[in-house]
Motif scaffolding. Structure first.
Motif, PDB file in Angstrom:
ATOM      1  N   ILE A  77       0.848  -1.201   0.000  1.00  0.00           N
ATOM      2  CA  ILE A  77       0.000   0.000   0.000  1.00  0.00           C
ATOM      3  C   ILE A  77       0.877   1.242   0.000  1.00  0.00           C
ATOM      4  N   LEU A  78       1.932   1.193   0.763  1.00  0.00           N
ATOM      5  CA  LEU A  78       2.881   2.316   0.843  1.00  0.00           C
ATOM      6  C   LEU A  78       3.485   2.587  -0.539  1.00  0.00           C
ATOM      7  N   ALA A  79       3.942   1.540  -1.193  1.00  0.00           N
ATOM      8  CA  ALA A  79       4.575   1.721  -2.510  1.00  0.00           C
ATOM      9  C   ALA A  79       3.568   2.249  -3.536  1.00  0.00           C
ATOM     10  N   THR A  80       2.320   1.814  -3.402  1.00  0.00           N
ATOM     11  CA  THR A  80       1.290   2.226  -4.361  1.00  0.00           C
ATOM     12  C   THR A  80       0.857   3.681  -4.167  1.00  0.00           C
ATOM     13  N   HIS A  81       0.796   4.107  -2.948  1.00  0.00           N
ATOM     14  CA  HIS A  81       0.198   5.408  -2.672  1.00  0.00           C
ATOM     15  C   HIS A  81       1.198   6.498  -2.338  1.00  0.00           C
TER      16      HIS A  81
END
Lengths: 312, 312
Positions: free
Chosen positions: B286-290
């Motif tokens: 989620i961190l990498a995506t957002h």
DNA sequence: CCCCAGCCATAAACTGTGTGCATGGCAGCA
DNA sequence: TGCTGCCATGCACACAGTTTATGGCTGGGG
């Protein structure tokens, strides 16, 4: 597969001490045994619970989620053991006592008072039955821990005899027969009276009928009560004579209380199905000590006392 | 000696089913196994817990004292297993994330919003550090489950690169240099200015000093702030230029926001000590995506971008 | 009275679990 | 580099849990 109490204790101790080695010392097991059990717990719960750092351990998110529940389980288990100890030491627990109505009214109140003084934390739960046969049947079926009542017939469990219970005649104070010589009155003197009787199925109804039959008459009921405690009140009020256990008479009853002649007795006992535990045994001792019964064995006075079938 | 969960389960099931035979069926063990375990429990707790009647079982006073606690133990054990399942399924639990102040201010808020929308029941606990070296050291010492910050040096655990973080210059709107061609300004143009600097030990102090040293000057501090979020505000207020991560700039800041020339970047990563569990891995995705970072690898743009030491 | 079914306990044999000893790998420190 | 501290793994053994076989008791029916 399933977590064990031991594994949970191991996990919590590792977290609290911060190391497998110290936890192993505290728990008096070796480090490999501990390591193995925590590993098994991790397998059971689906992932690592602890992160092994070079000089410490650290709970994982899964470990942190599980830890409070592990502590709760261990605390509950400790409470369980404590409750067992307290019950064994008569500091907790509940005893179920089955009896007949008249005994619940007469003999048991002072016994329960003495019990409460001595073992305040152990509760007594009373189950009352209208007839000694119902008491016996319920007891055979597991209805209580201890039964207190007329000596049961054909009982193969332990029986502790408590003594014999005396019955009294109750008349109004102004009855012509209220003051017989030496306070004794033959039942036959009341043959033409209407009686304060007991409801069908009430054990004392049976006892009254049998006692009168032996004196040669059938008691005509003026009233039938289901409540044992009501009988002396109704007799005092003039409804007719009543035959009641002496122990249920209130000290302040305004009535003539006479001894039936010949005396009417009923042997009482405390009985269990199997060898009683410490709690039950202790209660039975208090019961035997504080029971206001005529000391003695009905067999030893059989020559002078009407032997009655035991019913309530 | 000590009760086991299995024994407690056996006891409760016997009581609830009213018979050893039915309990054995329900538990998928044989009756002698069950009998043997209940006996062992009775031995552990100091007396009979059940009275074996011909067609039933009945708890003894000791059994009755122990039963509620046994149920509590079993219920908590079930809750423990349920909590483990929920955590594994991302329906519960708490992840501990360590980061530097500027990332907590800039990059993480939208990430945490997205996380909360997707996994509302999983809590995130933030631990903030003023300097990437402190972050790295804390992480090595087990300070959190996951670190998010400048790529750590000499890290042998798993590292997930997130992209590069761009820095911006902040000047008052009315500054003579507020509108350079194509919005880019070399740091050297601000060599004679007093700067909004950061407190000693703050990672961005180091980055500012190094960036200016590369441009051939030493920034004179007009003010030193410990709060990363204060720097753009102070610059907008005219205290001096500030160099800040672009991601921490409020959208409504009334100031000139310029690109330093050459650009100043900093590669960021998420890293753990050991192979991350499912919860940590999911959060990292989620961190990498957002994350609002410039896509790319600092190596691929090394020819055109000032390569800085990574500090906060 | 006998027989049968239901129910629990006990013994013996077997299987599964927990533990200790031995050993090895890794990290940190002097 | 060597040493110590710390945890993991493998193997052997002891203990705990379980199954199979058997027996005793109770209650119900013929």
């Amino acid at each position: 597969m399933a977590a064990t109490l031991r594994q949970l204790e191991y996990l919590v101790t590792v977290v609290d001490t911060g190391s497998f080695t110290r936890a192993a010392e505290q728990l008096h097991v070796t480090q490999p045994a501990l390591s193995h059990q925590v590993r098994a717990l991790e397998s059971a719960l689906g992932g690592p619970l602890l992160e092994r750092l070079p000089r410490a351990v650290r709970p994982t998110p899964l470990g942190r989620a599980v830890l409070p529940h592990a502590r709760a389980v261990l605390a509950d288990a400790q409470r369980l053991h404590a409750a067992a100890r307290r019950t064994a030491g008569l500091e907790d627990g509940e005893l179920e006592v089955a009896t007949v109505h008249s005994i619940a009214l007469g003999i048991l109140p002072p016994v329960l008072r003495a019990w409460r003084r001595r073992y305040p934390a152990v509760r007594i739960r009373l189950r009352e039955y209208p007839h000694a046969d119902l008491l016996r049947a319920a007891m055979a079926a597991g209805g209580a821990d201890l039964a207190v009542g007329p000596v049961p017939t054909d009982w193969d469990g332990p029986v502790r005899e408590l003594g014999v219970e005396e019955f009294a005649l109750v008349l109004p104070s102004d009855d012509p027969l209220a003051n017989p010589p030496d306070g004794a009155l033959p039942l036959s003197a009341l043959a033409d009276r209407d009686w304060v009787h007991y409801a069908p199925g009430h054990g004392l109804a049976e006892l009254l009928d049998q006692s009168c039959a032996r004196a040669g008459f059938l008691p005509r009921p003026a009233v039938r009560t289901e409540q044992t405690a009501a009988a002396p009140m109704l007799a005092a009020a003039g409804l007719g004579p009543a035959l009641v256990p002496a122990t249920i008479l209130p000290p302040t009853l305004d009535a003539a209380v006479l001894h039936p002649h010949p005396p009417i007795h009923r042997p009482l006992a405390a009985y269990t199905r199997t060898r009683p535990d410490h709690l039950t045994t202790t209660f039975t001792e208090i019961l035997a000590t504080h029971t206001r019964l005529t000391a003695g064995n009905p067999q030893s006075s059989a020559g002078r006392t009407a032997h009655i079938d035991c019913a309530d």
